[in-house]
Design an enzyme around this catalytic site. Sequence first.
Site, PDB file in Angstrom:
ATOM      1  N   ASP A  15      30.639 -45.531 -84.785  1.00 20.27           N
ATOM      2  CA  ASP A  15      29.539 -45.411 -83.829  1.00 20.27           C
ATOM      3  C   ASP A  15      30.002 -44.532 -82.677  1.00 20.27           C
ATOM      4  OD1 ASP A  15      27.012 -45.897 -82.558  1.00 20.27           O
ATOM      5  OD2 ASP A  15      27.944 -47.423 -81.320  1.00 20.27           O
ATOM      6  N   TYR A  47      26.121 -40.047 -77.583  1.00 13.48           N
ATOM      7  CA  TYR A  47      25.811 -38.920 -78.463  1.00 13.48           C
ATOM      8  C   TYR A  47      24.411 -38.371 -78.201  1.00 13.48           C
ATOM      9  CZ  TYR A  47      29.790 -39.682 -81.674  1.00 13.48           C
ATOM     10  OH  TYR A  47      31.028 -39.793 -82.253  1.00 13.48           O
ATOM     11  N   CYS A  78      25.028 -45.760 -86.152  1.00 16.05           N
ATOM     12  CA  CYS A  78      24.503 -45.060 -84.978  1.00 16.05           C
ATOM     13  C   CYS A  78      23.299 -44.249 -85.427  1.00 16.05           C
ATOM     14  CB  CYS A  78      25.583 -44.152 -84.397  1.00 16.05           C
ATOM     15  SG  CYS A  78      25.042 -43.094 -83.034  1.00 16.05           S
ATOM     16  N   ASN A  79      22.138 -44.487 -84.833  1.00 19.86           N
ATOM     17  CA  ASN A  79      20.929 -43.751 -85.207  1.00 19.86           C
ATOM     18  C   ASN A  79      21.056 -42.266 -84.927  1.00 19.86           C
ATOM     19  OD1 ASN A  79      18.594 -45.861 -85.888  1.00 19.86           O
ATOM     20  ND2 ASN A  79      19.860 -46.738 -84.274  1.00 19.86           N
ATOM     21  N   CYS A 188      18.470 -48.025 -81.153  1.00 12.42           N
ATOM     22  CA  CYS A 188      19.865 -47.661 -80.886  1.00 12.42           C
ATOM     23  C   CYS A 188      20.690 -48.918 -81.092  1.00 12.42           C
ATOM     24  CB  CYS A 188      20.024 -47.129 -79.457  1.00 12.42           C
ATOM     25  SG  CYS A 188      21.750 -46.878 -78.948  1.00 12.42           S
ATOM     26  N   HIS A 190      23.221 -49.963 -79.667  1.00 16.38           N
ATOM     27  CA  HIS A 190      23.664 -50.603 -78.427  1.00 16.38           C
ATOM     28  C   HIS A 190      22.652 -51.644 -77.931  1.00 16.38           C
ATOM     29  CE1 HIS A 190      26.449 -47.185 -78.257  1.00 16.38           C
ATOM     30  NE2 HIS A 190      27.071 -47.767 -77.243  1.00 16.38           N
TER      31      HIS A 190
END
Length: 260
Positions: A15, A47, A78-79, A188, A190
Amino acid sequence: MCSAIAVNAPVGVMDSGVGGLSVLKHLTRQLPHEHFVYFADSAHAPYGNKSASQIQQRCVTIADTLIDQGAKALVVACNTATAAAIGSLRQRYTLPIIGMEPAVKPAAAASNNGIIGVLATTGTLQSAQFAALLEHYGQSVQVVTQACVGLVECIEQGQLNTPHTLALLQQYCQPLIAAGADTIVLGCTHYPFVRKHIQQIVGPNVTLIDTGAAVAKRLQQVLEQQQMLNAATEAGDYVFLTSGTEETQLVMQQLWGLTD
């Protein structure tokens, strides 16, 4: 049939930072006997404001690191990284690679009033992958998107309850509430770490959806198809790597210790 060494090898999970730990939690529940190596690229997070080529370069570097650790498969947790780099990663490597995408399809199916919200990074919302998702699954619903600038940075620092983080969440959820969204996609990895705050803001009648569980099921399916499931009966172990600082390691411990 894969060799015993390959079958017992770890799954690599990458990620942009610590957010993918929310996906790793689903992976370890779904596949409790697998070993995992997690890489948080916190030195280069977020990112969402980087170019596709920059993200691709970082993903190759991390993939090489995970493969050096013996990874038998990769999960791009991670998208934004999936949108920018998964195609090039699959061209470069032969091992199975599982990616992420915002859960527009299940959100559209879950919505009662046909209005869904998507909280995500700018990079994800501007990606061709997201545009394709809307084209395929968003035609029968109204989709309200919201870029959450600065939120990943807060979570990267372990600031889940600070006034600044809560103010950002209020700011970003408000347009979705105003639009009448009854289902919101956490776009996301996160964001599940501030899920309870989002739920408090939008209210108990709004459904929150993330894709961690779906990714875990997909990984299991792929490992079964490739005959790569770990046959061990004991619990798997985890290795945590990061390009970040000692502080990043402390935040990873903090987030990994949280219960849902």
